[in-house]
Design an enzyme around this catalytic site. Sequence first.
Site, PDB file in Angstrom:
ATOM      1  N   GLY A  52       0.625  -1.492  -0.192  1.00 29.00           N
ATOM      2  CA  GLY A  52      -0.048  -0.167   0.108  1.00 29.00           C
ATOM      3  C   GLY A  52       0.824   1.255   0.025  1.00 29.00           C
TER       4      GLY A  52
ATOM      5  N   ARG B 197     -17.895  15.283  12.578  1.00 28.76           N
ATOM      6  CA  ARG B 197     -18.486  15.643  13.859  1.00 28.76           C
ATOM      7  C   ARG B 197     -19.462  17.006  13.998  1.00 28.76           C
ATOM      8  NH1 ARG B 197     -15.479  15.005  19.112  1.00 28.76           N
ATOM      9  NH2 ARG B 197     -16.674  15.972  20.747  1.00 28.76           N
TER      10      ARG B 197
ATOM     11  N   ARG C 104      -4.881   7.713   2.721  1.00 32.65           N
ATOM     12  CA  ARG C 104      -3.351   7.161   2.055  1.00 32.65           C
ATOM     13  C   ARG C 104      -2.846   8.371   1.313  1.00 32.65           C
ATOM     14  NH1 ARG C 104      -3.697   1.697  -0.357  1.00 32.65           N
ATOM     15  NH2 ARG C 104      -3.638   0.152   1.382  1.00 32.65           N
TER      16      ARG C 104
ATOM     17  N   ASP D   4       1.715  -0.778  11.671  1.00 29.96           N
ATOM     18  CA  ASP D   4       1.734  -2.403  12.141  1.00 29.96           C
ATOM     19  C   ASP D   4       2.923  -3.168  11.615  1.00 29.96           C
ATOM     20  OD1 ASP D   4       1.549  -2.506   9.435  1.00 29.96           O
ATOM     21  OD2 ASP D   4      -0.002  -3.922   9.186  1.00 29.96           O
TER      22      ASP D   4
ATOM     23  N   GLY E 241      -6.354   0.806   8.558  1.00 33.27           N
ATOM     24  CA  GLY E 241      -5.566   0.256   9.527  1.00 33.27           C
ATOM     25  C   GLY E 241      -5.287  -1.187   9.635  1.00 33.27           C
ATOM     26  N   ARG E 242      -6.011  -1.801   8.350  1.00 29.90           N
ATOM     27  CA  ARG E 242      -6.062  -3.138   8.338  1.00 29.90           C
ATOM     28  C   ARG E 242      -6.429  -3.847   9.598  1.00 29.90           C
ATOM     29  NH1 ARG E 242      -1.737  -5.115   3.730  1.00 29.90           N
ATOM     30  NH2 ARG E 242      -3.306  -6.548   3.441  1.00 29.90           N
TER      31      ARG E 242
ATOM     32  N   LYS F 187     -25.842  15.165  25.597  1.00 32.21           N
ATOM     33  CA  LYS F 187     -24.884  15.029  24.479  1.00 32.21           C
ATOM     34  C   LYS F 187     -25.505  15.199  23.161  1.00 32.21           C
ATOM     35  CE  LYS F 187     -20.512  13.800  25.655  1.00 32.21           C
ATOM     36  NZ  LYS F 187     -19.233  13.014  25.408  1.00 32.21           N
TER      37      LYS F 187
ATOM     38  N   ASP G 106      -0.317   2.135   8.327  1.00 31.05           N
ATOM     39  CA  ASP G 106      -0.989   1.137   9.326  1.00 31.05           C
ATOM     40  C   ASP G 106      -0.526   1.213  10.686  1.00 31.05           C
ATOM     41  OD1 ASP G 106      -2.882   0.699   7.562  1.00 31.05           O
ATOM     42  OD2 ASP G 106      -1.775  -1.247   6.804  1.00 31.05           O
TER      43      ASP G 106
ATOM     44  N   ARG H  28       1.082  -4.889  -5.777  1.00 25.12           N
ATOM     45  CA  ARG H  28       1.064  -6.164  -5.119  1.00 25.12           C
ATOM     46  C   ARG H  28       1.370  -7.160  -6.255  1.00 25.12           C
ATOM     47  NH1 ARG H  28      -0.406  -4.499   0.071  1.00 25.12           N
ATOM     48  NH2 ARG H  28      -2.000  -2.944   0.205  1.00 25.12           N
TER      49      ARG H  28
ATOM     50  N   ASP I  28       5.399  -5.530   6.007  1.00 25.86           N
ATOM     51  CA  ASP I  28       5.957  -6.968   6.371  1.00 25.86           C
ATOM     52  C   ASP I  28       6.125  -7.731   5.044  1.00 25.86           C
ATOM     53  OD1 ASP I  28       6.395  -6.386   9.104  1.00 25.86           O
ATOM     54  OD2 ASP I  28       4.709  -7.501   9.649  1.00 25.86           O
TER      55      ASP I  28
ATOM     56  N   GLY J 258     -11.584  13.016  20.079  1.00 21.00           N
ATOM     57  CA  GLY J 258     -12.495  12.838  21.288  1.00 21.00           C
ATOM     58  C   GLY J 258     -13.625  12.048  21.118  1.00 21.00           C
ATOM     59  N   ALA J 259     -13.604  11.043  20.517  1.00 19.27           N
ATOM     60  CA  ALA J 259     -14.430   9.861  20.354  1.00 19.27           C
ATOM     61  C   ALA J 259     -15.066   9.483  21.359  1.00 19.27           C
ATOM     62  CB  ALA J 259     -14.069   8.897  19.330  1.00 19.27           C
TER      63      ALA J 259
ATOM     64  N   ARG K 228      19.290  10.759  -3.454  1.00 20.41           N
ATOM     65  CA  ARG K 228      20.286  11.826  -3.284  1.00 20.41           C
ATOM     66  C   ARG K 228      21.452  11.302  -2.455  1.00 20.41           C
ATOM     67  NH1 ARG K 228      17.022  17.486  -3.796  1.00 20.41           N
ATOM     68  NH2 ARG K 228      16.315  16.897  -6.014  1.00 20.41           N
TER      69      ARG K 228
ATOM     70  N   THR L 107       4.049   2.353   5.473  1.00 19.04           N
ATOM     71  CA  THR L 107       2.636   1.868   5.753  1.00 19.04           C
ATOM     72  C   THR L 107       1.744   3.152   6.627  1.00 19.04           C
ATOM     73  OG1 THR L 107       1.186   0.320   6.613  1.00 19.04           O
ATOM     74  CG2 THR L 107       3.266   0.057   7.376  1.00 19.04           C
TER      75      THR L 107
HETATM   76  P1  ATP Z   1       1.007  -2.956   3.465  1.00 19.85           P
HETATM   77  O1  ATP Z   1       1.275  -3.106   5.037  1.00 19.85           O
HETATM   78  O2  ATP Z   1       0.776  -1.588   2.813  1.00 19.85           O
HETATM   79  O3  ATP Z   1       0.004  -4.144   3.197  1.00 19.85           O
HETATM   80  P2  ATP Z   1       2.940  -4.780   2.735  1.00 19.85           P
HETATM   81  O4  ATP Z   1       4.328  -4.694   2.189  1.00 19.85           O
HETATM   82  O5  ATP Z   1       2.527  -5.710   3.945  1.00 19.85           O
HETATM   83  O6  ATP Z   1       2.622  -3.669   2.720  1.00 19.85           O
HETATM   84  P3  ATP Z   1       1.842  -7.081   0.832  1.00 19.85           P
HETATM   85  O7  ATP Z   1       0.743  -6.922  -0.010  1.00 19.85           O
HETATM   86  O8  ATP Z   1       1.790  -7.952   2.127  1.00 19.85           O
HETATM   87  O9  ATP Z   1       2.021  -5.494   1.496  1.00 19.85           O
HETATM   88  O10 ATP Z   1       3.144  -7.264   0.221  1.00 19.85           O
HETATM   89  C1  ATP Z   1       3.647  -6.606  -0.833  1.00 19.85           C
HETATM   90  C2  ATP Z   1       4.313  -7.251  -2.011  1.00 19.85           C
HETATM   91  O11 ATP Z   1       5.454  -8.083  -1.289  1.00 19.85           O
HETATM   92  C3  ATP Z   1       3.523  -8.459  -2.393  1.00 19.85           C
HETATM   93  O12 ATP Z   1       2.756  -7.979  -3.388  1.00 19.85           O
HETATM   94  C4  ATP Z   1       4.551  -9.469  -2.911  1.00 19.85           C
HETATM   95  O13 ATP Z   1       4.982  -9.083  -4.163  1.00 19.85           O
HETATM   96  C5  ATP Z   1       5.703  -9.386  -1.693  1.00 19.85           C
HETATM   97  N1  ATP Z   1       5.549 -10.566  -0.688  1.00 19.85           N
HETATM   98  C6  ATP Z   1       4.585 -10.691   0.169  1.00 19.85           C
HETATM   99  N2  ATP Z   1       4.681 -11.479   0.869  1.00 19.85           N
HETATM  100  C7  ATP Z   1       5.894 -12.330   0.077  1.00 19.85           C
HETATM  101  C8  ATP Z   1       6.508 -13.638   0.515  1.00 19.85           C
HETATM  102  N3  ATP Z   1       6.318 -14.370   1.473  1.00 19.85           N
HETATM  103  N4  ATP Z   1       7.338 -14.032  -0.357  1.00 19.85           N
HETATM  104  C9  ATP Z   1       7.816 -13.202  -1.225  1.00 19.85           C
HETATM  105  N5  ATP Z   1       7.189 -11.964  -1.876  1.00 19.85           N
HETATM  106  C10 ATP Z   1       6.261 -11.623  -0.932  1.00 19.85           C
END
Ligand code: ATP
Length: 343
Positions: free
Chosen positions: A18, A161, A260, A136, A177-178, A221, A134, A79, A110, A192-193, A32, A132
């Site tokens: 993302g 609001r 985003r 996360d 935030g997935r 309220k 998120d 992706r 990740d 302030g939710a 750079r 990201t």
């Molecule tokens: P976001 O947090 O925005 O989702 P992300 O990097 O976790 O970001 P993913 O869609 O999980 O998003 O992964 C991005 C790309 O990384 C995938 O489309 C794929 O090309 C590659 N990828 C993800 N997992 C694997 C894996 N286990 N092995 C190899 N490539 C991977």
Amino acid sequence: MAEEKKKVTTIGVLTSGGDAPGMNAAIRAVVRRALGKGLKVYGIYRGYDGLMEEDVKEMHAQDVSDTIQRGGTILYTARCAEMRTPEGQKKAAETCRKFGIDGLVVIGGDGSYRGAQTLAHQGINVVGLPGTIDLDISCTEYTIGFDTSVNTAMEAIDKVRDTSTSHERCSIIEVMGRNAGYLALWCGIANGAEDILLPEKYDYDEQKIIDNIIDSRRRGKKHHIIVNAEGVGHSASMARRIEAATGIETRATILGHMQRGGSPTAKDRVYATIMGSMAVDLLIAGKTERVVGYKNGKFQDFDIDEALAMTKGIDEYEYEIALAMSGGYQKETQKKVIRDESL
Ligand code: ATP
């Protein structure tokens, strides 16, 4: 004896997964910093798709001019399903070798780090940057884009609001935030939710929310803001049930992809610039399979395997404060948190 590392001379950079505001600042810094250190730099387009299709172009300092303030990613993102296959991973490493790319900076989450790992296993030096909205990624307390995204969502929620108060409505506002609740928690506090629903914490007891809405209406309220996380979801059906149970008009707003976009905040620009520069410095120092993070007030790098194995969760103290401020459905949970701490 430690293996002698080959000197990195050519760096590639890609954005994957993302998109997030601040990715351009990170790309700019990679380009750079690398050029400043006498390296050649290639931009790889559409994440790992660019390695499959050899969509790779040399980058010069002017290619990143006028980009630090722009949202999105000038390298585009994707992706890439093929990267999950051994054949795709082999092809990606071959493309790197074809262009002489011996160091690769991967900006993403990740999943993108996992893709990078497979390239490292084929001899390409890799460094990951946390891109990201998120938040996360476990090894870091900061990810590129979170700050901008939370500010964008906060401003949008303020606007909802206003109209919610005018119409004396209840509003459920769903933020991204997935599966993680960081964005929702921050918006919940910042806006302030009255209620904050996080995937890590929500017990799906809707009656508590309904009781809380009725109770706060009795106390006079005029609005009731529920910040709901994407990981909890189902905001529209929740709104219908709440309206039926309370008789109070209830609307769901899903903020969606607007979170985003937009020009990155100063924090995202500055942190992304530092992290992008660090990635290049790590590669020059002969490091590989590292990810850059921000932890305990410092920019640090971590082993990619260790980073992927780490876990993190919602900070209990932050959550308790959010509950104390909202006085929401979680009143009981709040008492429980306080009780548990006194054990
Ligand atoms: P976001 O947090 O925005 O989702 P992300 O990097 O976790 O970001 P993913 O869609 O999980 O998003 O992964 C991005 C790309 O990384 C995938 O489309 C794929 O090309 C590659 N990828 C993800 N997992 C694997 C894996 N286990 N092995 C190899 N490539 C991977």
